[in-house]
Write a protein that holds these residues in place. Structure first.
Motif, mmCIF file in Angstrom:
data_model
loop_
_atom_site.group_PDB
_atom_site.id
_atom_site.type_symbol
_atom_site.label_atom_id
_atom_site.label_comp_id
_atom_site.label_asym_id
_atom_site.label_seq_id
_atom_site.Cartn_x
_atom_site.Cartn_y
_atom_site.Cartn_z
ATOM 1 N N ASP A 9 6.479 10.697 -37.908
ATOM 2 C CA ASP A 9 6.288 10.534 -36.464
ATOM 3 C C ASP A 9 4.884 10.948 -36.054
ATOM 4 O OD1 ASP A 9 9.096 9.857 -35.705
ATOM 5 O OD2 ASP A 9 9.451 11.799 -36.649
ATOM 6 N N PHE A 10 4.428 12.037 -36.657
ATOM 7 C CA PHE A 10 3.094 12.538 -36.352
ATOM 8 C C PHE A 10 2.044 11.481 -36.699
ATOM 9 C CE2 PHE A 10 -0.817 14.831 -37.181
ATOM 10 C CZ PHE A 10 -0.836 15.820 -36.212
ATOM 11 N N ALA A 11 2.150 10.922 -37.915
ATOM 12 C CA ALA A 11 1.166 9.942 -38.376
ATOM 13 C C ALA A 11 1.131 8.724 -37.456
ATOM 14 C CB ALA A 11 1.489 9.510 -39.809
ATOM 15 N N TYR A 12 2.314 8.224 -37.062
ATOM 16 C CA TYR A 12 2.340 7.047 -36.193
ATOM 17 C C TYR A 12 1.906 7.388 -34.773
ATOM 18 C CZ TYR A 12 4.097 3.838 -39.665
ATOM 19 O OH TYR A 12 4.197 3.046 -40.759
ATOM 20 N N ALA A 13 2.075 8.657 -34.371
ATOM 21 C CA ALA A 13 1.624 9.049 -33.036
ATOM 22 C C ALA A 13 0.095 9.044 -32.968
ATOM 23 C CB ALA A 13 2.166 10.428 -32.667
ATOM 24 N N ILE A 14 -0.560 9.272 -34.104
ATOM 25 C CA ILE A 14 -2.023 9.210 -34.119
ATOM 26 C C ILE A 14 -2.464 7.754 -34.005
ATOM 27 C CG2 ILE A 14 -4.102 9.625 -35.491
ATOM 28 C CD1 ILE A 14 -2.675 11.956 -36.792
ATOM 29 N N HIS A 15 -1.960 6.918 -34.902
ATOM 30 C CA HIS A 15 -2.321 5.506 -34.892
ATOM 31 C C HIS A 15 -1.428 4.771 -35.881
ATOM 32 C CE1 HIS A 15 -4.700 1.848 -35.090
ATOM 33 N NE2 HIS A 15 -5.303 2.253 -33.993
ATOM 34 N N SER A 16 -1.085 3.523 -35.592
ATOM 35 C CA SER A 16 -0.215 2.816 -36.539
ATOM 36 C C SER A 16 -0.877 2.667 -37.901
ATOM 37 C CB SER A 16 0.216 1.453 -36.018
ATOM 38 O OG SER A 16 -0.561 1.032 -34.962
ATOM 39 N N GLU A 17 -2.225 2.515 -37.903
ATOM 40 C CA GLU A 17 -2.907 2.379 -39.188
ATOM 41 C C GLU A 17 -2.757 3.646 -40.031
ATOM 42 O OE1 GLU A 17 -4.648 -0.175 -41.001
ATOM 43 O OE2 GLU A 17 -3.103 -0.951 -39.669
ATOM 44 N N VAL A 18 -2.822 4.799 -39.357
ATOM 45 C CA VAL A 18 -2.656 6.064 -40.080
ATOM 46 C C VAL A 18 -1.244 6.135 -40.667
ATOM 47 C CG1 VAL A 18 -2.653 8.590 -39.869
ATOM 48 C CG2 VAL A 18 -4.340 7.226 -38.617
ATOM 49 N N GLY A 19 -0.263 5.715 -39.860
ATOM 50 C CA GLY A 19 1.118 5.725 -40.340
ATOM 51 C C GLY A 19 1.316 4.774 -41.506
ATOM 52 N N ASN A 20 0.828 3.551 -41.347
ATOM 53 C CA ASN A 20 1.038 2.540 -42.390
ATOM 54 C C ASN A 20 0.410 2.935 -43.718
ATOM 55 O OD1 ASN A 20 2.486 0.914 -40.673
ATOM 56 N ND2 ASN A 20 0.711 -0.302 -40.045
#
Ligand code: MN
Length: 729
Positions: free
Chosen positions: A414-425
């Motif tokens: 959740d944290f990673a996607y809250a920063i940016h979808s690219e970070v999450g992906n």
């Protein structure tokens, strides 16, 4: 408001009203008191006191919260309709529509049993929320009522004490928290905790009592130091108030973070109240200059208010003797909201004219109600309410110090996607406070999270993340990645469909002329490239049946009448409704290990001498083969023929794995569902698990994924069923 032993009389209420410099209709309140006193005259409380002491105490609490005349009258009358012969009409005639409506709301709320089955509980909480959204004063009266009942809980039988304390802790404390009514929240939490875990309660209480004088002296000394420095620097002396954290507050910190009392920094807290937001930050500067701040303990709830609108700056510093303490800095206005939450609107802002913040709070309630209306899944509803009512939001930091606000229980995904979808992906893992953690690690406030990413630009999320992620934001971003990612598959499918239709209609356009031939259609459907066009056919955005006639006409115009030519490579349609890579004369069978169904993603395996066996793409055999690289080139693309999904002949085998509470009728219940859906059952086995539950494996013939989904969802809804899922052997 901590006077558990105070006996409240109408005189204490009148005195309190006189103290307030607010307009009250004193005669209306006294009249409501006299009316209630008469109605309850022959009733006593468990404590032996006259019943009227309870409504009077509730009214006093409402008065302390700053509520208006009508709410205080309703507090006096809140048990009259429930416990005596007085009717709502009578109250309406005497005290008006508003008072009657408030009494009615409280009476109705009182009838809702909160601790029943989960599903029932969700429905009941929904009713509370509805009552809140109609007139928030109803729930404020209910909170005051509950507070006084908790204060006098020692007179109730033991089993009642526990049930009431549990209900208070699970339902009323979170609601008080959401409404920001801190004074009530703290007190009912402490009182509930005392009954729920008497041992832990007295342990903490004892620990707090030890050296209580020392603690008091410590706080006073700190306050003196701060006041002196403010004056020295030419600032007006701030309002200071020191405190020791509540018993339950300490317990929660200790329990949640696994810390001992010595490790909890904010047992001591000093509050600094200043006149403006700018001066909040100035004060912070002064404090950080006076004492050493503990790293990563600074929280800016002014820039990022909590969901209940709480605003303040928090920092933890180390005092001159080496004892850490928390400092909360806020404006006068913020302090009202911190103490009284939504009630501050009556106390300090003359009713609900200050619509802005009130609207924000009510928006939250509406959001939950709407979410409930969208979802039929009772468990999901309870989960939403619980997570939305849960005591704290989590504030975690990026290594650069940016605050990411997440609901409690959020993971690093959740944290990673809250920063940016690219970070999450691109995430491959994360470090929390410098240590590597697993993907399902639940973040705590104050932690610093460093997301580690893949450098490979094609790296994407894993489907299993969908189950781990807690926020909708993360889940929807993961889903949208997969939708985009499936583009490749969509292109292949779309291309096969088009080729199939072309050969069926004897359209044979040379490959190099295809772009030109389809140019008009590409434009018409907003497709920049041929691949876009195929992809659109693949996911169903373009329906071939609608464009084929035109393409046939166009073909005749350009190339002359279509001639039937024996096609060398006709896509084959087997009796199972499959097309295999455009090849004919191949024996196809569905693998027994994963029983693929029409509509599911599939892949074919070229066997030695037995044609192609078709597996699901998530079949373990395929995944293993891809991971180990064995026989890699023997896997071929396979797609379902278009009409296979519509096939209603039940020819596909499916196993459903069901776990239920031990029940005599469960098999009969399942059988009646399959009979009603006309699904042939080929086998059903049942065994008793160690914990007394039963595990049933239902094998049946299924027409397709839709039917299977429906069947499973019907089974899941059976009262005794714990879980039902398609089983993958
Ligand atoms: Mn009551």
């Amino acid at each position: 408001m901590n006077n558990a032993d105070t006996v409240y009389t109408i005189d204490t209420v009148i005195e309190k009203i006189m103290e307030e410099n607010k307009k009250y209709d004193l005669s209306k309140i006294v009249s409501a008191y006299e009316f209630a006193a008469k109605a309850h005259s022959n009733q006593v409380r468990s404590s032996g006191e006259p019943y009227i002491t309870h409504p009077v105490a509730v009214s006093y609490i409402l008065l302390e919260l700053g509520m208006d005349t009508d709410t205080i009258c309703a507090g006096m009358l809140h048990d009259v309709v429930e416990d005596t012969d007085i009717t709502l009409d009578e109250i309406k005639k005497r005290y008006g529509q508003d008072v009657a409506m408030l009494v009615d709301g409280v009476t109705k709320l009182g009838k809702i049993p909160l601790f029943t089955k989960e599903e029932q509980q969700a429905e009941n909480v929904r009713k509370i929320l509805l009552a809140m959204s109609q007139d928030i004063r109803v729930i404020i009266i209910k909170l005051a009522d509950r507070l006084h009942n908790m204060r006098t809980l020692q007179f109730r039988p033991a089993y009642k004490q526990r049930a009431t304390a549990l209900e208070t802790m699970n339902i009323y404390a979170p609601i008080a928290h959401r409404l920001g009514i801190r004074t009530i929240q703290d007190e009912i939490e402490d009182l509930s905790f005392r009954y729920l875990d008497p041992f832990a309660y007295s342990e903490i209480e004892q620990a707090l009592k030890m050296r209580a004088d020392e603690r008091q002296a410590f706080i006073l000394n700190i306050e003196k130091q701060i006041a002196a420095r403010f004056v020295e620097l030419g600032n007006p002396e701030p309002i200071l108030s020191g405190r020791v954290k509540s018993v339950y507050g300490i317990y929660r910190k200790a329990f949640v973070n696994g810390k001992s009392m010595d490790e909890i920094y904010d047992i001591y807290a000093v509050r600094i109240i200043v006149d403006s937001v700018v001066n909040c930050y100035n004060a912070l500067g002064i404090i950080h200059d006076m004492y050493n701040p503990i790293p990563n303990r600074f929280k800016d709830y002014i820039a990022t208010p909590k969901a209940n609108m709480y605003q303040s700056l928090h920092t933890t510093v180390i005092g001159s003797e080496g004892t850490p303490f928390e400092v909360q800095i806020r404006t006068v206005d913020m302090n009202y909201t911190a103490e009284y939450g939504i009630a501050a609107h009556w106390k300090y802002k003359e009713g609900i004219k200050g619509k802005d913040k009130l609207e924000n709070r009510l928006a939250w309630i509406r959001k939950i109600i709407e979410a409930q209306q969208e979802s039929d899944d009772a468990e999901e509803i309870v989960r939403t309410i619980k997570s939305d009512l849960s005591p704290e939001d989590t504030f975690a930091f990026t290594p650069k110090g940016d605050i990411i606000t997440l609901p409690a229980g959020a993971t690093i995904i959740d944290f990673a996607y809250a920063i940016h979808s690219e970070v999450g992906n691109k995430m491959k893992g994360a470090k929390v406070d410098g240590k590597l953690v697993s993907l399902d690690y639940k973040l705590q406030t104050g932690e610093i999270v460093e997301i580690l990413t893949h450098s490979d630009p094609n790296h994407g999320p894993n489907r299993a993340w969908l189950d781990i992620a807690q926020t909708n934001e993360a889940r929807s971003k993961i889903r949208s990645w997969f939708k985009k990612e499936r583009r490749e598959e969509n292109i292949v499918t779309g291309r096969e469909k088009l080729e199939y239709e072309f050969s069926r209609n004897n359209i044979r356009v040379p490959e190099e002329e295809l772009s030109d031939f389809l140019a008009d259609d590409l434009k018409r459907h907003n497709c920049a490239t041929l691949d876009d066009f195929y992809a659109a056919i693949g996911y169903g955005g373009i329906q071939l049946s609608k464009i084929m006639q035109r393409l046939k006409d166009l073909y005749v115009k350009r190339y002359g009448p279509a001639k039937a030519v024996p096609a060398p490579m006709l896509p084959m349609r087997s009796n199972t409704g499959l097309i295999v890579g455009g090849q004919s004369n191949i024996e196809i069978k569905l693998s027994k290990c994963c029983d693929p169904l029409p509509g599911e993603d599939i892949i074919g395996f070229i066997t030695k001498g037995h044609g192609i066996s078709v597996h699901r793409r998530d079949c373990r055999k395929y995944i293993e083969a891809m991971e180990t690289g064995t026989d890699k080139d023997r896997w071929v693309d396979v797609v379902w023929a278009e009409d296979a999904k519509k096939n209603d002949t039940p020819i596909f085998k499916a196993n459903i794995d069901i776990v239920s509470h031990g029940s005599l009728t469960i098999i009969a219940d399942i059988a009646s569902i399959t009979a009603e859906m006309r699904i042939p059952v080929t086998n059903i086995t049942s065994r008793v698990l160690k914990n007394g539950n039963s595990n049933i494996i239902l094998t049946c013939s299924i027409a397709g994924t839709e039917q299977l989904r429906l069947l499973i969802s019907k089974i899941q809804k059976l009262p005794d069923v714990i879980s039902a899922d398609r089983s993958m052997k």
